[in-house]
Design a protein around this motif. Structure first.
Motif, short mmCIF file in Angstrom:
data_model
loop_
_atom_site.label_atom_id
_atom_site.label_comp_id
_atom_site.label_asym_id
_atom_site.label_seq_id
_atom_site.Cartn_x
_atom_site.Cartn_y
_atom_site.Cartn_z
N ILE A 150 0.84 -1.20 0.00
CA ILE A 150 0.00 0.00 0.00
C ILE A 150 0.87 1.24 0.00
O ILE A 150 1.73 1.42 0.87
CB ILE A 150 -0.93 0.01 1.23
CG1 ILE A 150 -1.81 -1.25 1.23
CG2 ILE A 150 -1.80 1.25 1.24
CD1 ILE A 150 -2.68 -1.39 2.47
N SER A 151 0.65 2.10 -0.98
CA SER A 151 1.36 3.38 -1.07
C SER A 151 0.44 4.49 -0.61
O SER A 151 -0.66 4.67 -1.16
CB SER A 151 1.81 3.64 -2.52
OG SER A 151 2.68 2.61 -2.97
N LEU A 152 0.88 5.24 0.41
CA LEU A 152 0.07 6.29 1.01
C LEU A 152 0.61 7.67 0.62
O LEU A 152 1.83 7.88 0.61
CB LEU A 152 0.08 6.15 2.53
CG LEU A 152 -0.36 4.79 3.09
CD1 LEU A 152 -0.05 4.70 4.57
CD2 LEU A 152 -1.84 4.58 2.85
N ASP A 153 -0.28 8.58 0.32
CA ASP A 153 0.12 9.94 0.00
C ASP A 153 0.93 10.53 1.15
O ASP A 153 0.58 10.40 2.32
CB ASP A 153 -1.12 10.80 -0.27
CG ASP A 153 -0.77 12.20 -0.68
OD1 ASP A 153 -0.63 13.05 0.23
OD2 ASP A 153 -0.61 12.46 -1.88
N GLY A 154 2.03 11.20 0.82
CA GLY A 154 2.93 11.71 1.84
C GLY A 154 2.30 12.77 2.73
O GLY A 154 2.74 12.96 3.87
N LYS A 155 1.27 13.49 2.24
CA LYS A 155 0.63 14.54 3.04
C LYS A 155 -0.69 14.07 3.64
O LYS A 155 -0.89 14.16 4.85
CB LYS A 155 0.41 15.78 2.16
CG LYS A 155 1.70 16.45 1.71
CD LYS A 155 1.42 17.70 0.89
CE LYS A 155 2.71 18.37 0.47
NZ LYS A 155 2.45 19.62 -0.35
N THR A 156 -1.59 13.58 2.82
CA THR A 156 -2.91 13.18 3.32
C THR A 156 -2.90 11.78 3.93
O THR A 156 -3.77 11.45 4.74
CB THR A 156 -3.94 13.20 2.19
OG1 THR A 156 -3.58 12.20 1.19
CG2 THR A 156 -3.98 14.56 1.52
#
Length: 253
Positions: A150-156
């Motif tokens: 899972i790749s998560l947005d660095g800000k949100t």
């Protein structure tokens, strides 16, 4: 650098009380049939999910469905209702066994909620190191025992890409997620409504198969989610396909 547990806890917090989904959908579907012919269909439909194991995805034009993909707690199916119609079907218990064949398009319906980021993940047990990686502006985690990256947005910190992995850690399916919108929950104030992507594109790796969804009017309204849409025998009576293809026909008992 946040810890795995911090990221997983945040991931799950967005999904609190989200157990069902009804949504309108604009669908692009690419698949290959038994004869090797490639197909691409575009149309309107619905995506309906009742966790943990029930799903229906329809595709049609002018109010008439010509593709119906779904599953329940035991079985899964793919109705191609064009011409005289045919249905492919199998049992979850046989997926991956010698002799079992995959669905056209290569996307198992049971995995779609995972690839949309709709299913909570294990936040209590850390995966093997490195538990969190930073890749191209994203946090990357692999929850234990799911076979997902899972790749998560660095800000949100919402998921923007989810890979389904094989046993060697290579990607089988790649899901790209964008344009998050709220899901209206019955009986909950808007401040507690979760968010899901309204653009989902799932690509099979190394095969001809892709589904792209644009979702709208997402809600968990139980009045719109009827048990019969997850009943394979009921669907057979409604759609009356001329040909039935058992994907487990060659699986040894």
């Amino acid at each position: 650098m946040p810890t795995y547990r911090e990221l997983a806890t945040g991931y799950n917090a967005n999904l609190t009380d989200l157990h069902r989904l009804w949504s309108r959908a604009v669908v692009d579907f690419h698949w290959q049939d038994d004869d090797g012919r490639k197909h691409h269909e575009r149309g309107d439909g619905h995506l309906i999910i009742a966790l943990p194991d029930k799903l229906a995805l329809t595709l049609g034009k002018a109010g008439i469905d010509f593709l119906w993909i779904g599953c329940n707690e035991k079985s899964y199916w793919f109705f191609n209702l064009q011409d005289e119609g045919k249905v492919y079907f199998g049992q979850h218990a046989n997926v991956g066994r010698p002799g079992s064949r995959g669905l056209p398009g290569g996307i198992h319906p049971l995995m779609l909620p995972y690839l949309m980021g709709m299913v909570p993940i294990d936040a209590e047990n850390d995966p093997p190191a490195p538990a969190v990686e930073w890749v191209e502006g994203r946090f990357v985690i692999e929850p234990p025992n799911l076979g997902l990256r899972i790749s998560l947005d660095g800000k949100t910190r919402v998921p923007v890409r989810i890979d389904l992995l094989d046993r060697a850690g290579q990607s089988l399916l790649v899901s790209r997620l964008a344009q998050y919108q709220v899901v209206r929950l019955e009986g909950k104030p808007s401040s507690q409504w979760p968010g899901l992507p309204n653009q989902v594109e799932i690509q099979t790796v190394g095969q001809y198969g892709k589904v792209a969804l644009r979702l709208a009017d997402m809600t968990d309204n139980s009045d719109r989610i009827k048990p019969r849409i997850f009943d394979f025998n009921v669907l057979l009576k409604i759609h009356k396909p001329a040909e039935r293809i058992d994907l487990d026909a060659d699986v040894s008992p």
